[in-house]
Design an enzyme around this catalytic site. Structure first.
Site, PDB file in Angstrom:
ATOM      1  N   LYS A 121       0.836  -1.198   0.000  1.00 44.20           N
ATOM      2  CA  LYS A 121       0.000   0.000   0.000  1.00 44.20           C
ATOM      3  C   LYS A 121       0.875   1.254   0.000  1.00 44.20           C
ATOM      4  CE  LYS A 121      -2.067   1.575   3.728  1.00 44.20           C
ATOM      5  NZ  LYS A 121      -2.996   1.746   4.879  1.00 44.20           N
ATOM      6  N   ASP A 139      -6.426   0.533   0.334  1.00 44.54           N
ATOM      7  CA  ASP A 139      -6.648   0.747   1.758  1.00 44.54           C
ATOM      8  C   ASP A 139      -8.049   0.266   2.112  1.00 44.54           C
ATOM      9  OD1 ASP A 139      -8.287   2.634   0.627  1.00 44.54           O
ATOM     10  OD2 ASP A 139      -7.381   4.350   1.638  1.00 44.54           O
TER      11      ASP A 139
END
Length: 210
Positions: A121, A139
């Site tokens: 991420k 996310d």
């Protein structure tokens, strides 16, 4: 609609709703952004932006971070939560960027994930925002919304990332992810999504599902 059509429709709708797709974390250079993203784990961006000014003022160079005392960094970032692990990561990232990457934050996901505390991420955000490369930041907002609007039927972040890279035009990926975050905060929240009047309603296969 096919998934590709849903994806392109979502890109167009969110681009209209949020023309300025920017990262909500404040940073002055690539390493500061890397630090801010690390601090944002299980912490709000708003809280991170309150903490980083003092941190960035005290530590201005990679050498400053690399030679920092763990306790000093911990004290500055304590309100972000998990401060011990985050402080260790920040110091370790600085040492590795300086010693193994010539002082430059890496520009590939494969190299970035070698840094302490950096997952896919974070790596995707850096390659997208800093280097303008193809990226999909997965996310909690992306996991939730991509499923709700029928782009994916999985919860695993890596599977979502790979699936969306086949659906979202590469040049749109980074901005699309920022817009998803804004949309998730404004409208498509986890517990009480505002389905009435939602700009994505026509694109959502679960309108009204809480």
């Amino acid at each position: 609609m096919t998934k590709k059509q849903r994806a392109l429709n979502a890109v167009a709708i969110l681009k209209k709703e949020y023309p300025e797709a920017i990262c909500s974390l404040t940073a002055g250079n690539p390493f500061e952004l890397l630090v801010a993203v690390r601090l944002s784990a299980q912490c709000t961006d708003a809280r991170v932006n309150l903490v980083t000014p003092a941190l960035f003022a005290k530590y201005r160079t990679l050498d400053d971070y690399a030679g920092a005392e763990l306790a000093d960094v911990e004290q500055l970032i304590k309100s972000c939560g998990f401060y011990h692990d985050k402080a260790k990561s920040i110091i370790g990232m600085a040492q590795m960027v300086r010693d193994e990457f010539g002082g430059t934050v890496p520009d590939t996901i494969e190299e970035l994930v070698k840094l302490p505390g950096v997952g896919r991420k974070t790596a995707n955000l850096i390659v997208g925002d800093v280097y303008g490369k193809e990226s999909i930041v997965v996310d909690t907002h992306m996991i939730r919304i991509a499923n709700r609007i029928g782009l994916v039927e999985v919860k695993e972040p890596v599977k979502i990332e790979m699936a969306l890279k086949k659906l979202i035009p590469p040049e749109e990926g980074s901005d699309f992810c920022h817009r998803i975050v804004l949309f998730g905060r404004d409208t498509c929240s986890a517990r009480k999504p505002k389905c009435d009047g939602c700009p994505m309603a026509e694109n959502c296969k679960r309108v009204g599902v809480k």
